[in-house]
Design a protein around this motif. Sequence first.
Motif, PDB file in Angstrom:
ATOM      1  N   ILE A   1       0.836  -1.203   0.000  1.00  0.00           N
ATOM      2  CA  ILE A   1       0.000   0.000   0.000  1.00  0.00           C
ATOM      3  C   ILE A   1       0.871   1.253   0.000  1.00  0.00           C
ATOM      4  O   ILE A   1       0.610   2.226  -0.721  1.00  0.00           O
ATOM      5  CB  ILE A   1      -0.941  -0.017   1.222  1.00  0.00           C
ATOM      6  CG1 ILE A   1      -1.905  -1.205   1.106  1.00  0.00           C
ATOM      7  CG2 ILE A   1      -1.692   1.286   1.352  1.00  0.00           C
ATOM      8  CD1 ILE A   1      -2.819  -1.373   2.299  1.00  0.00           C
ATOM      9  N   LEU A   2       1.966   1.222   0.782  1.00  0.00           N
ATOM     10  CA  LEU A   2       2.874   2.364   0.816  1.00  0.00           C
ATOM     11  C   LEU A   2       3.541   2.568  -0.548  1.00  0.00           C
ATOM     12  O   LEU A   2       3.725   3.712  -0.986  1.00  0.00           O
ATOM     13  CB  LEU A   2       3.932   2.159   1.903  1.00  0.00           C
ATOM     14  CG  LEU A   2       3.409   2.131   3.342  1.00  0.00           C
ATOM     15  CD1 LEU A   2       4.528   1.781   4.309  1.00  0.00           C
ATOM     16  CD2 LEU A   2       2.779   3.477   3.701  1.00  0.00           C
TER      17      LEU A   2
ATOM     18  N   LEU B   1       1.070   4.253  -2.797  1.00  0.00           N
ATOM     19  CA  LEU B   1       0.927   5.666  -2.439  1.00  0.00           C
ATOM     20  C   LEU B   1       2.087   6.487  -2.990  1.00  0.00           C
ATOM     21  O   LEU B   1       1.894   7.597  -3.499  1.00  0.00           O
ATOM     22  CB  LEU B   1       0.856   5.805  -0.916  1.00  0.00           C
ATOM     23  CG  LEU B   1      -0.468   5.451  -0.245  1.00  0.00           C
ATOM     24  CD1 LEU B   1      -0.302   5.426   1.268  1.00  0.00           C
ATOM     25  CD2 LEU B   1      -1.562   6.434  -0.653  1.00  0.00           C
TER      26      LEU B   1
ATOM     27  N   ASP C   1       1.833   9.550  -5.818  1.00  0.00           N
ATOM     28  CA  ASP C   1       1.905  10.747  -4.980  1.00  0.00           C
ATOM     29  C   ASP C   1       1.595  12.006  -5.795  1.00  0.00           C
ATOM     30  O   ASP C   1       2.131  12.210  -6.893  1.00  0.00           O
ATOM     31  CB  ASP C   1       3.314  10.870  -4.376  1.00  0.00           C
ATOM     32  CG  ASP C   1       3.403  12.028  -3.391  1.00  0.00           C
ATOM     33  OD1 ASP C   1       2.393  12.336  -2.735  1.00  0.00           O
ATOM     34  OD2 ASP C   1       4.491  12.625  -3.307  1.00  0.00           O
TER      35      ASP C   1
ATOM     36  N   ARG D   1      -8.404   7.767  -7.017  1.00  0.00           N
ATOM     37  CA  ARG D   1      -8.775   6.753  -6.023  1.00  0.00           C
ATOM     38  C   ARG D   1      -7.974   5.498  -6.335  1.00  0.00           C
ATOM     39  O   ARG D   1      -7.624   5.225  -7.484  1.00  0.00           O
ATOM     40  CB  ARG D   1     -10.277   6.464  -6.091  1.00  0.00           C
ATOM     41  CG  ARG D   1     -11.160   7.666  -5.856  1.00  0.00           C
ATOM     42  CD  ARG D   1     -10.846   8.357  -4.523  1.00  0.00           C
ATOM     43  NE  ARG D   1     -11.069   7.528  -3.367  1.00  0.00           N
ATOM     44  CZ  ARG D   1     -12.176   7.558  -2.628  1.00  0.00           C
ATOM     45  NH1 ARG D   1     -13.150   8.412  -2.928  1.00  0.00           N
ATOM     46  NH2 ARG D   1     -12.303   6.787  -1.573  1.00  0.00           N
ATOM     47  N   ARG D   2      -7.696   4.712  -5.316  1.00  0.00           N
ATOM     48  CA  ARG D   2      -6.774   3.595  -5.463  1.00  0.00           C
ATOM     49  C   ARG D   2      -7.449   2.282  -5.064  1.00  0.00           C
ATOM     50  O   ARG D   2      -8.051   2.199  -3.994  1.00  0.00           O
ATOM     51  CB  ARG D   2      -5.510   3.820  -4.623  1.00  0.00           C
ATOM     52  CG  ARG D   2      -4.767   5.101  -4.986  1.00  0.00           C
ATOM     53  CD  ARG D   2      -3.730   5.455  -3.939  1.00  0.00           C
ATOM     54  NE  ARG D   2      -3.046   6.707  -4.254  1.00  0.00           N
ATOM     55  CZ  ARG D   2      -3.478   7.904  -3.899  1.00  0.00           C
ATOM     56  NH1 ARG D   2      -4.615   8.018  -3.205  1.00  0.00           N
ATOM     57  NH2 ARG D   2      -2.795   8.986  -4.217  1.00  0.00           N
TER      58      ARG D   2
ATOM     59  N   LEU E   1      -4.241  -0.067   7.345  1.00  0.00           N
ATOM     60  CA  LEU E   1      -3.657   1.039   6.607  1.00  0.00           C
ATOM     61  C   LEU E   1      -4.513   1.390   5.390  1.00  0.00           C
ATOM     62  O   LEU E   1      -4.719   2.574   5.087  1.00  0.00           O
ATOM     63  CB  LEU E   1      -2.233   0.683   6.168  1.00  0.00           C
ATOM     64  CG  LEU E   1      -1.472   1.762   5.385  1.00  0.00           C
ATOM     65  CD1 LEU E   1      -1.330   3.036   6.217  1.00  0.00           C
ATOM     66  CD2 LEU E   1      -0.108   1.242   4.943  1.00  0.00           C
TER      67      LEU E   1
ATOM     68  N   SER F   1      -7.507   3.445   6.503  1.00  0.00           N
ATOM     69  CA  SER F   1      -7.193   4.828   6.881  1.00  0.00           C
ATOM     70  C   SER F   1      -6.819   5.688   5.679  1.00  0.00           C
ATOM     71  O   SER F   1      -7.006   6.914   5.708  1.00  0.00           O
ATOM     72  CB  SER F   1      -6.047   4.850   7.903  1.00  0.00           C
ATOM     73  OG  SER F   1      -4.864   4.328   7.325  1.00  0.00           O
ATOM     74  N   ARG F   2      -6.303   5.099   4.620  1.00  0.00           N
ATOM     75  CA  ARG F   2      -5.896   5.853   3.442  1.00  0.00           C
ATOM     76  C   ARG F   2      -6.940   5.822   2.320  1.00  0.00           C
ATOM     77  O   ARG F   2      -6.683   6.328   1.238  1.00  0.00           O
ATOM     78  CB  ARG F   2      -4.567   5.306   2.918  1.00  0.00           C
ATOM     79  CG  ARG F   2      -3.396   5.501   3.861  1.00  0.00           C
ATOM     80  CD  ARG F   2      -3.210   6.964   4.235  1.00  0.00           C
ATOM     81  NE  ARG F   2      -2.067   7.200   5.091  1.00  0.00           N
ATOM     82  CZ  ARG F   2      -0.878   7.605   4.663  1.00  0.00           C
ATOM     83  NH1 ARG F   2      -0.684   7.827   3.376  1.00  0.00           N
ATOM     84  NH2 ARG F   2       0.097   7.807   5.528  1.00  0.00           N
TER      85      ARG F   2
ATOM     86  N   PHE G   1      -8.189   3.274   0.636  1.00  0.00           N
ATOM     87  CA  PHE G   1      -7.966   2.290  -0.425  1.00  0.00           C
ATOM     88  C   PHE G   1      -9.177   1.360  -0.559  1.00  0.00           C
ATOM     89  O   PHE G   1      -9.889   1.084   0.426  1.00  0.00           O
ATOM     90  CB  PHE G   1      -6.739   1.437  -0.101  1.00  0.00           C
ATOM     91  CG  PHE G   1      -5.449   1.980  -0.646  1.00  0.00           C
ATOM     92  CD1 PHE G   1      -4.735   1.294  -1.605  1.00  0.00           C
ATOM     93  CD2 PHE G   1      -4.941   3.196  -0.178  1.00  0.00           C
ATOM     94  CE1 PHE G   1      -3.540   1.795  -2.099  1.00  0.00           C
ATOM     95  CE2 PHE G   1      -3.755   3.703  -0.653  1.00  0.00           C
ATOM     96  CZ  PHE G   1      -3.045   3.001  -1.622  1.00  0.00           C
TER      97      PHE G   1
ATOM     98  N   THR H   1     -12.380  -3.230   2.731  1.00  0.00           N
ATOM     99  CA  THR H   1     -12.385  -1.882   3.323  1.00  0.00           C
ATOM    100  C   THR H   1     -13.724  -1.204   3.006  1.00  0.00           C
ATOM    101  O   THR H   1     -14.483  -1.680   2.149  1.00  0.00           O
ATOM    102  CB  THR H   1     -11.232  -1.030   2.755  1.00  0.00           C
ATOM    103  OG1 THR H   1     -11.353  -0.963   1.337  1.00  0.00           O
ATOM    104  CG2 THR H   1      -9.876  -1.598   3.126  1.00  0.00           C
TER     105      THR H   1
END
Length: 247
Positions: free
Chosen positions: A63-64, A67, A71, A76-77, A92, A95-96, A98, A113
């Motif tokens: 996920i990082l 992102l 950036d 939307r991902r 994660l 919260s982001r 996804f 999610t």
Amino acid sequence: MDRYRTPTVSLAEAYHVAQRWLTFLGAVPEQITEPADGIIELRSAGLVTRIKFDRTAVAPSAILAMLKATDGEAVRRLLFSVTGFTDGAKSLGESRGFGLFDIDAIGDVHPHTSYARSLVPSEPLEPAFLHSPIAEADAPDTPKNPFGPVDAESAGEWVDCPRCGVTQHHSVEVCVSCGADVSARGRVAAAPQAAAPAPPRAPSPVQGGPLLSPPATGTAASRGPAGAPRLRCRTCGSHDIELQHGG
């Protein structure tokens, strides 16, 4: 703890499922790339989707990485996995914002999610691999017993061995039972030919004809050409013997 998991589908199959699912939602992919080994990225208007193929559950690092790659983009991902997600990845991703989905063995998509659940259509999409080739092969109209009698409907698919009579598929060239040639050429060669005329038989005594028998040897008497009795001497073999009758 063993983290290894068997992927539910291959990367190519996962791509097919994700592309089909996005098209069903109206977000038809406009650009497809492969930014890293085991990752396929699909881009459409305002949406970036990645499919990750791994042998373990997807971790927060995936996920990082997504992102970082997007950036500054107002998109939307979505992230699809074939081995599920760790609890840290789910937390994660939530919260982001996804959309996390995993793909099962029949090609169905499961959200993990809140954003992913909001995208699930009210009219469900049939799983991509619900009708497998094996299920199609077992259709009711397929003959179940290849060694049973050949009926009229399957006569074009099944043939009988000309030697032992065992029924088998027409594509087989050697009989599975006796090893005879059951190809088209072999069946033609084994077809019954016209019967040859039987040789003449000597008439039997019942029909009034002569009885054929081997000549007698070592006997005191034999018959001549006219059937008259002839005598032969046991000592010298002469036939010059006068036959006398008692008075």
